[in-house]
Design a protein around this motif. Sequence first.
Motif, PDB file in Angstrom:
ATOM      1  N   ILE A 117       0.856  -1.180   0.000  1.00  0.00           N
ATOM      2  CA  ILE A 117       0.000   0.000   0.000  1.00  0.00           C
ATOM      3  C   ILE A 117       0.895   1.234   0.000  1.00  0.00           C
ATOM      4  N   ARG A 146       1.140   5.687  -1.408  1.00  0.00           N
ATOM      5  CA  ARG A 146       0.401   6.898  -1.738  1.00  0.00           C
ATOM      6  C   ARG A 146       1.090   7.646  -2.864  1.00  0.00           C
ATOM      7  N   ILE A 180      -3.076  13.646  -3.061  1.00  0.00           N
ATOM      8  CA  ILE A 180      -2.506  12.376  -2.618  1.00  0.00           C
ATOM      9  C   ILE A 180      -3.569  11.283  -2.727  1.00  0.00           C
ATOM     10  N   PRO A 190      -4.186   7.018  -2.077  1.00  0.00           N
ATOM     11  CA  PRO A 190      -3.665   5.705  -1.689  1.00  0.00           C
ATOM     12  C   PRO A 190      -3.887   4.700  -2.815  1.00  0.00           C
ATOM     13  N   TRP A 214      -8.726  -2.153  -5.651  1.00  0.00           N
ATOM     14  CA  TRP A 214      -9.620  -2.313  -4.504  1.00  0.00           C
ATOM     15  C   TRP A 214     -11.040  -1.948  -4.826  1.00  0.00           C
ATOM     16  N   ALA A 215     -11.207  -0.911  -5.597  1.00  0.00           N
ATOM     17  CA  ALA A 215     -12.554  -0.436  -5.856  1.00  0.00           C
ATOM     18  C   ALA A 215     -13.153  -1.200  -7.038  1.00  0.00           C
ATOM     19  N   PRO A 216     -14.455  -1.424  -6.988  1.00  0.00           N
ATOM     20  CA  PRO A 216     -15.080  -2.111  -8.115  1.00  0.00           C
ATOM     21  C   PRO A 216     -15.101  -1.234  -9.362  1.00  0.00           C
ATOM     22  N   LEU A 238     -16.787   3.936  -5.802  1.00  0.00           N
ATOM     23  CA  LEU A 238     -16.324   4.474  -4.524  1.00  0.00           C
ATOM     24  C   LEU A 238     -17.451   5.297  -3.911  1.00  0.00           C
ATOM     25  N   ARG A 240      -0.647  12.403   5.926  1.00  0.00           N
ATOM     26  CA  ARG A 240       0.448  12.672   4.997  1.00  0.00           C
ATOM     27  C   ARG A 240       0.241  14.016   4.331  1.00  0.00           C
ATOM     28  N   PHE A 268      -3.412  17.430   2.307  1.00  0.00           N
ATOM     29  CA  PHE A 268      -3.253  16.649   3.530  1.00  0.00           C
ATOM     30  C   PHE A 268      -4.197  15.464   3.413  1.00  0.00           C
ATOM     31  N   GLU A 269      -3.634  14.271   3.519  1.00  0.00           N
ATOM     32  CA  GLU A 269      -4.448  13.073   3.310  1.00  0.00           C
ATOM     33  C   GLU A 269      -4.384  12.172   4.529  1.00  0.00           C
ATOM     34  N   ASP A 281      -5.912   8.327   5.765  1.00  0.00           N
ATOM     35  CA  ASP A 281      -6.656   7.151   5.314  1.00  0.00           C
ATOM     36  C   ASP A 281      -6.557   6.033   6.320  1.00  0.00           C
ATOM     37  N   ILE A 340      -6.634   1.886   5.738  1.00  0.00           N
ATOM     38  CA  ILE A 340      -6.705   0.852   4.709  1.00  0.00           C
ATOM     39  C   ILE A 340      -6.530  -0.509   5.368  1.00  0.00           C
ATOM     40  N   SER A 371     -10.402   7.190   2.563  1.00  0.00           N
ATOM     41  CA  SER A 371      -9.363   8.196   2.360  1.00  0.00           C
ATOM     42  C   SER A 371     -10.025   9.571   2.354  1.00  0.00           C
ATOM     43  N   GLN A 403      -9.201  13.713   1.909  1.00  0.00           N
ATOM     44  CA  GLN A 403      -8.194  14.649   1.440  1.00  0.00           C
ATOM     45  C   GLN A 403      -8.596  16.088   1.714  1.00  0.00           C
ATOM     46  N   ARG A 458     -13.630   9.485   0.376  1.00  0.00           N
ATOM     47  CA  ARG A 458     -14.282   8.358  -0.276  1.00  0.00           C
ATOM     48  C   ARG A 458     -13.995   7.095   0.499  1.00  0.00           C
ATOM     49  N   ILE A 504     -13.487   3.096   0.157  1.00  0.00           N
ATOM     50  CA  ILE A 504     -13.056   2.132  -0.857  1.00  0.00           C
ATOM     51  C   ILE A 504     -13.544   0.758  -0.400  1.00  0.00           C
TER      52      ILE A 504
END
Lengths: 142, 142
Positions: A30, A32, A43, A45, A113-115, B13, B32, B76-77, B79, B81, B90, B92, B132, B134
Amino acid sequence: MSQDEILMIDEGLEILDEEECHRLVSDHGIGRVGVTIGALPAIFPVNYTTIGGDVVFRTGEGTKLRAALEHAVVAFEVDHIDPVYHQGWSVQIIGMADEIDPEWGERLAVTPWAPGHRHHVIRIRPEMITGRRIRRDHHHQD
Amino acid sequence: MSQDEILMIDEGLEILDEEECHRLVSDHGIGRVGVTIGALPAIFPVNYTTIGGDVVFRTGEGTKLRAALEHAVVAFEVDHIDPVYHQGWSVQIIGMADEIDPEWGERLAVTPWAPGHRHHVIRIRPEMITGRRIRRDHHHQD
Protein backbone atom coordinates in the motif's frame (compact mmCIF):
# COMPACT_ATOMS: atom_id res chain seq x y z
CA MET A 1 20.98 -2.93 7.79
CA SER A 2 24.10 -2.52 9.92
CA GLN A 3 24.76 0.58 11.97
CA ASP A 4 27.60 1.76 9.76
CA GLU A 5 25.17 2.01 6.85
CA ILE A 6 23.13 4.55 8.77
CA LEU A 7 23.93 8.21 8.35
CA MET A 8 22.47 10.35 11.10
CA ILE A 9 21.12 13.73 10.18
CA ASP A 10 20.44 16.65 12.45
CA GLU A 11 16.71 16.02 12.76
CA GLY A 12 17.48 12.73 14.48
CA LEU A 13 16.12 10.71 11.58
CA GLU A 14 18.10 7.81 10.18
CA ILE A 15 18.66 8.05 6.46
CA LEU A 16 18.13 4.68 4.80
CA ASP A 17 20.35 3.57 1.95
CA GLU A 18 18.93 2.89 -1.51
CA GLU A 19 19.01 -0.89 -1.19
CA GLU A 20 17.06 -0.74 2.07
CA CYS A 21 14.54 1.65 0.48
CA HIS A 22 13.93 -0.71 -2.45
CA ARG A 23 13.56 -3.66 -0.07
CA LEU A 24 10.99 -1.84 2.06
CA VAL A 25 8.97 -0.77 -0.99
CA SER A 26 9.01 -4.27 -2.52
CA ASP A 27 7.90 -5.84 0.79
CA HIS A 28 4.94 -3.47 1.10
CA GLY A 29 1.67 -3.28 -0.87
CA ILE A 30 0.00 0.00 0.00
CA GLY A 31 1.43 3.35 -0.99
CA ARG A 32 0.40 6.90 -1.74
CA VAL A 33 0.81 8.71 -5.03
CA GLY A 34 1.38 12.45 -4.97
CA VAL A 35 0.43 14.37 -8.08
CA THR A 36 -0.45 17.87 -9.13
CA ILE A 37 -3.99 18.39 -10.37
CA GLY A 38 -4.87 21.84 -11.61
CA ALA A 39 -1.85 23.38 -9.86
CA LEU A 40 -2.89 21.79 -6.53
CA PRO A 41 -1.15 18.89 -4.82
CA ALA A 42 -3.18 15.72 -4.31
CA ILE A 43 -2.51 12.38 -2.62
CA PHE A 44 -4.13 9.03 -3.47
CA PRO A 45 -3.67 5.70 -1.69
CA VAL A 46 -3.04 2.80 -4.07
CA ASN A 47 -2.57 -0.94 -3.94
CA TYR A 48 0.67 -1.64 -5.77
CA THR A 49 3.28 -4.20 -6.62
CA THR A 50 6.87 -3.85 -7.82
CA ILE A 51 8.76 -5.31 -10.75
CA GLY A 52 12.45 -4.67 -11.24
CA GLY A 53 12.27 -1.73 -8.88
CA ASP A 54 9.34 -0.12 -10.71
CA VAL A 55 6.07 0.56 -8.92
CA VAL A 56 2.98 -0.74 -10.73
CA PHE A 57 -0.69 -0.18 -9.88
CA ARG A 58 -4.05 -0.01 -11.58
CA THR A 59 -6.41 2.91 -11.93
CA GLY A 60 -9.81 3.56 -13.48
CA GLU A 61 -11.01 5.00 -16.75
CA GLY A 62 -11.30 8.75 -16.92
CA THR A 63 -10.22 9.52 -13.40
CA LYS A 64 -8.48 12.70 -12.42
CA LEU A 65 -5.69 10.53 -11.08
CA ARG A 66 -5.17 8.78 -14.39
CA ALA A 67 -5.00 12.07 -16.28
CA ALA A 68 -2.56 13.50 -13.76
CA LEU A 69 -0.31 10.45 -14.09
CA GLU A 70 0.13 10.61 -17.85
CA HIS A 71 3.84 11.20 -18.48
CA ALA A 72 4.06 13.18 -15.25
CA VAL A 73 6.77 13.23 -12.63
CA VAL A 74 5.05 12.03 -9.48
CA ALA A 75 5.89 11.23 -5.88
CA PHE A 76 5.24 7.80 -4.46
CA GLU A 77 5.48 7.28 -0.73
CA VAL A 78 5.37 4.10 1.32
CA ASP A 79 5.54 4.10 5.09
CA HIS A 80 4.97 2.01 8.13
CA ILE A 81 4.09 3.95 11.25
CA ASP A 82 3.49 2.61 14.72
CA PRO A 83 0.97 5.01 16.30
CA VAL A 84 1.59 3.73 19.82
CA TYR A 85 5.37 3.79 19.90
CA HIS A 86 5.81 6.71 17.48
CA GLN A 87 8.29 4.80 15.38
CA GLY A 88 8.38 3.84 11.77
CA TRP A 89 9.89 4.46 8.38
CA SER A 90 9.02 6.34 5.21
CA VAL A 91 10.40 5.80 1.72
CA GLN A 92 9.82 8.27 -1.06
CA ILE A 93 10.19 7.76 -4.77
CA ILE A 94 10.25 10.45 -7.41
CA GLY A 95 9.75 9.23 -10.95
CA MET A 96 7.96 9.44 -14.25
CA ALA A 97 4.54 7.80 -14.40
CA ASP A 98 3.39 6.10 -17.59
CA GLU A 99 0.55 3.89 -18.63
CA ILE A 100 1.68 0.43 -19.65
CA ASP A 101 0.05 -2.59 -21.31
CA PRO A 102 -2.96 -3.58 -19.14
CA GLU A 103 -1.97 -7.23 -19.52
CA TRP A 104 0.87 -6.52 -17.14
CA GLY A 105 -1.65 -5.70 -14.47
CA GLU A 106 -3.25 -9.12 -14.84
CA ARG A 107 0.07 -10.91 -14.81
CA LEU A 108 1.29 -8.97 -11.81
CA ALA A 109 -1.98 -9.54 -9.97
CA VAL A 110 -2.28 -5.88 -9.10
CA THR A 111 -5.80 -6.16 -7.80
CA PRO A 112 -7.67 -2.88 -7.69
CA TRP A 113 -9.62 -2.31 -4.50
CA ALA A 114 -12.55 -0.44 -5.86
CA PRO A 115 -15.08 -2.11 -8.12
CA GLY A 116 -15.50 -1.08 -11.73
CA HIS A 117 -13.39 -1.52 -14.82
CA ARG A 118 -9.85 -0.66 -13.80
CA HIS A 119 -7.92 -1.76 -16.81
CA HIS A 120 -5.36 1.00 -16.79
CA VAL A 121 -2.00 0.06 -15.44
CA ILE A 122 0.41 2.76 -14.32
CA ARG A 123 4.13 2.28 -13.85
CA ILE A 124 6.39 4.63 -11.93
CA ARG A 125 10.08 4.33 -12.76
CA PRO A 126 12.07 5.60 -9.79
CA GLU A 127 14.54 8.32 -10.66
CA MET A 128 15.20 9.05 -7.00
CA ILE A 129 14.50 6.93 -3.95
CA THR A 130 15.08 8.18 -0.41
CA GLY A 131 14.06 6.89 2.97
CA ARG A 132 14.27 7.62 6.63
CA ARG A 133 13.54 5.80 9.83
CA ILE A 134 11.63 7.76 12.45
CA ARG A 135 12.38 6.92 16.05
CA ARG A 136 10.74 7.80 19.31
CA ASP A 137 11.64 11.16 20.73
CA HIS A 138 12.82 10.39 24.26
CA HIS A 139 12.41 14.01 25.26
CA HIS A 140 8.71 13.90 24.50
CA GLN A 141 7.61 10.53 25.78
CA ASP A 142 3.98 10.40 26.77
CA MET B 1 -23.34 7.66 8.24
CA SER B 2 -26.67 6.42 6.88
CA GLN B 3 -27.00 4.95 3.41
CA ASP B 4 -28.95 7.93 2.06
CA GLU B 5 -25.98 10.16 2.81
CA ILE B 6 -23.85 8.12 0.46
CA LEU B 7 -23.60 9.17 -3.14
CA MET B 8 -22.28 6.44 -5.39
CA ILE B 9 -19.99 7.42 -8.20
CA ASP B 10 -19.10 5.43 -11.30
CA GLU B 11 -15.82 4.12 -9.95
CA GLY B 12 -17.72 2.26 -7.26
CA LEU B 13 -16.32 4.47 -4.52
CA GLU B 14 -18.61 5.99 -1.95
CA ILE B 15 -18.26 9.74 -1.65
CA LEU B 16 -18.27 10.81 2.00
CA ASP B 17 -20.00 13.99 3.07
CA GLU B 18 -18.06 16.86 4.64
CA GLU B 19 -19.19 16.12 8.19
CA GLU B 20 -18.05 12.50 7.91
CA CYS B 21 -14.70 13.65 6.45
CA HIS B 22 -14.08 16.02 9.38
CA ARG B 23 -15.06 13.31 11.86
CA LEU B 24 -12.63 10.80 10.32
CA VAL B 25 -9.78 13.32 10.29
CA SER B 26 -10.38 14.39 13.91
CA ASP B 27 -10.50 10.75 15.07
CA HIS B 28 -7.17 9.94 13.42
CA GLY B 29 -3.61 11.00 14.31
CA ILE B 30 -1.38 10.10 11.39
CA GLY B 31 -1.62 11.81 8.02
CA ARG B 32 0.45 12.67 5.00
CA VAL B 33 1.28 16.13 3.75
CA GLY B 34 1.69 16.66 0.03
CA VAL B 35 3.79 19.61 -1.05
CA THR B 36 5.78 20.79 -4.00
CA ILE B 37 9.53 21.11 -3.49
CA GLY B 38 11.53 22.46 -6.38
CA ALA B 39 8.71 21.76 -8.85
CA LEU B 40 8.52 18.13 -7.68
CA PRO B 41 5.74 16.60 -5.60
CA ALA B 42 6.69 15.21 -2.20
CA ILE B 43 4.81 13.38 0.56
CA PHE B 44 5.64 13.39 4.28
CA PRO B 45 3.93 11.42 7.05
CA VAL B 46 3.12 13.53 10.11
CA ASN B 47 1.68 13.09 13.57
CA TYR B 48 -1.14 15.63 13.83
CA THR B 49 -4.09 16.81 15.85
CA THR B 50 -7.08 18.94 14.92
CA ILE B 51 -8.58 22.09 16.40
CA GLY B 52 -11.76 23.60 15.06
CA GLY B 53 -11.36 21.64 11.86
CA ASP B 54 -7.78 22.81 11.31
CA VAL B 55 -4.93 20.31 11.07
CA VAL B 56 -1.96 21.08 13.34
CA PHE B 57 1.43 19.37 13.47
CA ARG B 58 5.02 20.14 14.38
CA THR B 59 8.07 20.18 12.18
CA GLY B 60 11.75 20.88 12.61
CA GLU B 61 13.99 23.85 12.09
CA GLY B 62 15.31 24.38 8.60
CA THR B 63 13.71 21.37 6.99
CA LYS B 64 12.68 21.25 3.37
CA LEU B 65 9.20 20.45 4.57
CA ARG B 66 8.99 23.56 6.71
CA ALA B 67 10.12 25.78 3.85
CA ALA B 68 7.64 24.17 1.49
CA LEU B 69 4.81 24.73 3.95
CA GLU B 70 5.29 28.46 4.37
CA HIS B 71 2.09 30.10 3.06
CA ALA B 72 1.69 27.31 0.55
CA VAL B 73 -1.42 25.50 -0.57
CA VAL B 74 -0.83 21.89 0.39
CA ALA B 75 -2.63 18.57 0.34
CA PHE B 76 -3.25 16.65 3.53
CA GLU B 77 -4.45 13.07 3.31
CA VAL B 78 -5.64 10.71 6.02
CA ASP B 79 -6.66 7.15 5.31
CA HIS B 80 -7.35 3.85 6.91
CA ILE B 81 -6.71 0.85 4.71
CA ASP B 82 -7.27 -2.80 5.51
CA PRO B 83 -4.63 -4.68 3.49
CA VAL B 84 -6.33 -8.05 3.94
CA TYR B 85 -9.89 -7.12 3.03
CA HIS B 86 -9.02 -4.35 0.58
CA GLN B 87 -11.36 -1.91 2.22
CA GLY B 88 -10.88 1.47 3.74
CA TRP B 89 -11.38 5.18 3.41
CA SER B 90 -9.36 8.20 2.36
CA VAL B 91 -10.00 11.84 3.19
CA GLN B 92 -8.19 14.65 1.44
CA ILE B 93 -7.84 18.25 2.51
CA ILE B 94 -6.60 21.11 0.38
CA GLY B 95 -5.66 24.21 2.28
CA MET B 96 -3.19 26.92 3.09
CA ALA B 97 -0.37 25.99 5.45
CA ASP B 98 0.99 28.55 7.89
CA GLU B 99 3.31 28.55 10.83
CA ILE B 100 1.57 29.42 14.10
CA ASP B 101 2.68 30.24 17.63
CA PRO B 102 4.75 27.26 18.89
CA GLU B 103 2.96 27.49 22.22
CA TRP B 104 -0.06 26.03 20.48
CA GLY B 105 1.93 22.91 19.80
CA GLU B 106 2.63 22.44 23.49
CA ARG B 107 -0.97 23.08 24.46
CA LEU B 108 -2.26 20.76 21.78
CA ALA B 109 0.24 18.07 22.74
CA VAL B 110 1.27 17.57 19.14
CA THR B 111 4.21 15.39 19.97
CA PRO B 112 6.80 15.15 17.24
CA TRP B 113 8.06 11.64 16.60
CA ALA B 114 11.61 12.39 15.71
CA PRO B 115 14.05 13.71 18.28
CA GLY B 116 15.54 17.17 18.02
CA HIS B 117 14.14 20.63 18.49
CA ARG B 118 10.82 20.69 16.69
CA HIS B 119 9.37 23.94 17.85
CA HIS B 120 7.69 24.90 14.63
CA VAL B 121 3.97 24.37 14.52
CA ILE B 122 2.17 24.25 11.19
CA ARG B 123 -1.55 24.72 10.74
CA ILE B 124 -3.48 23.74 7.63
CA ARG B 125 -6.84 25.48 7.24
CA PRO B 126 -9.04 23.29 5.05
CA GLU B 127 -10.46 25.08 2.05
CA MET B 128 -11.71 21.84 0.55
CA ILE B 129 -12.29 18.49 2.19
CA THR B 130 -13.32 15.39 0.25
CA GLY B 131 -13.44 11.74 1.10
CA ARG B 132 -14.28 8.36 -0.28
CA ARG B 133 -14.80 4.91 1.07
CA ILE B 134 -13.06 2.13 -0.86
CA ARG B 135 -14.80 -1.22 -0.86
CA ARG B 136 -13.74 -4.65 -1.95
CA ASP B 137 -14.03 -5.36 -5.65
CA HIS B 138 -16.07 -8.55 -5.79
CA HIS B 139 -14.96 -9.17 -9.35
CA HIS B 140 -11.35 -9.41 -8.32
CA GLN B 141 -11.42 -11.35 -5.08
CA ASP B 142 -8.25 -13.20 -4.35
